[in-house]
Design an enzyme around this catalytic site. Structure first.
Site, mmCIF file in Angstrom:
data_model
loop_
_atom_site.group_PDB
_atom_site.id
_atom_site.type_symbol
_atom_site.label_atom_id
_atom_site.label_comp_id
_atom_site.label_asym_id
_atom_site.label_seq_id
_atom_site.Cartn_x
_atom_site.Cartn_y
_atom_site.Cartn_z
ATOM 1 N N ASP A 1 -2.097 -1.702 10.386
ATOM 2 C CA ASP A 1 -2.376 -1.684 8.947
ATOM 3 C C ASP A 1 -3.034 -2.966 8.441
ATOM 4 O O ASP A 1 -3.419 -3.039 7.278
ATOM 5 C CB ASP A 1 -1.077 -1.466 8.161
ATOM 6 C CG ASP A 1 -0.579 -0.033 8.222
ATOM 7 O OD1 ASP A 1 -1.394 0.868 8.498
ATOM 8 O OD2 ASP A 1 0.625 0.197 7.999
ATOM 9 N N LYS B 1 0.852 -1.194 0.000
ATOM 10 C CA LYS B 1 0.000 0.000 0.000
ATOM 11 C C LYS B 1 0.886 1.242 0.000
ATOM 12 O O LYS B 1 2.063 1.211 0.406
ATOM 13 C CB LYS B 1 -0.936 0.020 1.205
ATOM 14 C CG LYS B 1 -0.246 0.104 2.578
ATOM 15 C CD LYS B 1 0.165 1.499 3.023
ATOM 16 C CE LYS B 1 0.934 1.481 4.343
ATOM 17 N NZ LYS B 1 1.566 2.775 4.661
ATOM 18 N N VAL C 1 11.377 -4.645 2.727
ATOM 19 C CA VAL C 1 11.102 -4.805 4.159
ATOM 20 C C VAL C 1 11.335 -3.477 4.876
ATOM 21 O O VAL C 1 12.241 -2.722 4.534
ATOM 22 C CB VAL C 1 12.022 -5.904 4.742
ATOM 23 C CG1 VAL C 1 11.813 -6.054 6.245
ATOM 24 C CG2 VAL C 1 11.765 -7.236 4.030
#
Length: 289
Positions: free
Chosen positions: A136, A10, A95
């Site tokens: 999230d 996202k 990451v």
């Protein structure tokens, strides 16, 4: 039985922080949308009562610290599942990048195990479980485009942005989200106009979307990590229509509509940055079946 599930990243088109809550979290308002950069999660059912994480990325934990592990454990405990699962994670999302890679892996695990274990849960129910794992995860259960409130778990679907390219650039650094929030001075920030961004999305007005992007965490991260500021300036110089840091960083993204300009920005950034991607917006919710 095996199942392959996509776990898309996202970006935050808008990220505002309102105040610190009594529970220690910050009250946020964010507009998030999914992009076509995704991890691949392969779920394989086991007769043994255990959870295995397989990953070839040395930065991804293969134990209970992994959010996908936590998602499987939560479902097993909540619904008394005696079967185990092997979760193989093919990482394509950088990451610790501000792109919700770990949260999306957890959300994909929830959606996939809901199907494999025949739990029959709705997206709303899965999102509620996801909120117990991380802020999230609820959004990532739904995918698409949404306004997120609370600590990120209160999700309202909104229209997808106009179609465009998203160019992502991540320097080879990690950013501590906790440190960024700790240094955030809410008395001296420029708050993005969330309402105007929603209006721009509702009318599919690309120029207005570009004009309303904003992230209150950006100034903190740019101050702590000058290389992030440098990438942002380069992306602007190469001609992106809007440039913003996603989440607490360090990934910077640029929006652009024209293929030729996308290629110019992508090629130009590769000289400045370790990880550069050019992908499309997804913006639509996952179906539940």
């Amino acid at each position: 039985m095996k199942l392959l599930v996509k776990a898309p990243a996202k970006i935050n088109l808008s990220l505002d922080v309102l105040h610190k809550r009594p529970d220690g979290y910050h009250e946020v308002e964010m507009i998030m949308t999914t992009i076509d950069l995704a991890d691949r999660i392969e779920l394989t059912l086991l007769n043994e009562d255990k959870i295995n994480i397989l990953t070839h990325n040395r930065f991804v934990p293969d134990d209970q610290r992994n959010l996908a592990f936590q998602a499987a454990k939560l479902l097993k405990e909540r619904f008394a599942i005696k079967e185990g699962v092997t979760i193989a994670i093919e990482k394509n999302i950088p990451v610790a990048a501000g792109l919700a890679g770990g949260s999306s892996d957890a959300a994909a695990t929830l959606r996939g195990l809901n199907k494999l274990w025949n739990l029959g849960l709705s997206l709303d129910q899965l999102a509620e479980l996801g909120a117990e794992i991380g802020s999230d995860v609820s959004f990532c259960v739904y995918g698409g485009t949404a306004l997120a409130k609370g600590r990120g778990e209160l999700i309202t679907e909104i229209p997808a942005p106009p179609t465009c390219w998203v160019i992502l650039a991540k320097p080879f650094i990690g950013v501590s989200t906790a440190e960024v929030y700790r240094r955030l001075d809410l008395k001296n920030v420029h708050h993005p106009n969330i309402g105007k961004m929603i209006e721009a999305l509702q009318t599919k007005d690309y120029d207005k979307v570009c004009g309303q992007v904003g992230n209150v965490l950006e100034e903190v991260t740019l101050h702590l990590y000058p290389e992030v500021a440098q990438i942002k300036e380069q992306m602007k110089r190469f001609g992106a229509d809007a440039v913003l840091m996603s989440g607490s960083g360090p990934t910077v993204f640029g929006l652009v509509q024209h293929d030729s300009r996308m290629h110019r920005i992508y090629n130009g950034l590769r000289g400045f940055c370790d990880q550069v991607f050019a992908v499309r917006l997804l913006g639509e919710r996952f179906p539940i079946d």
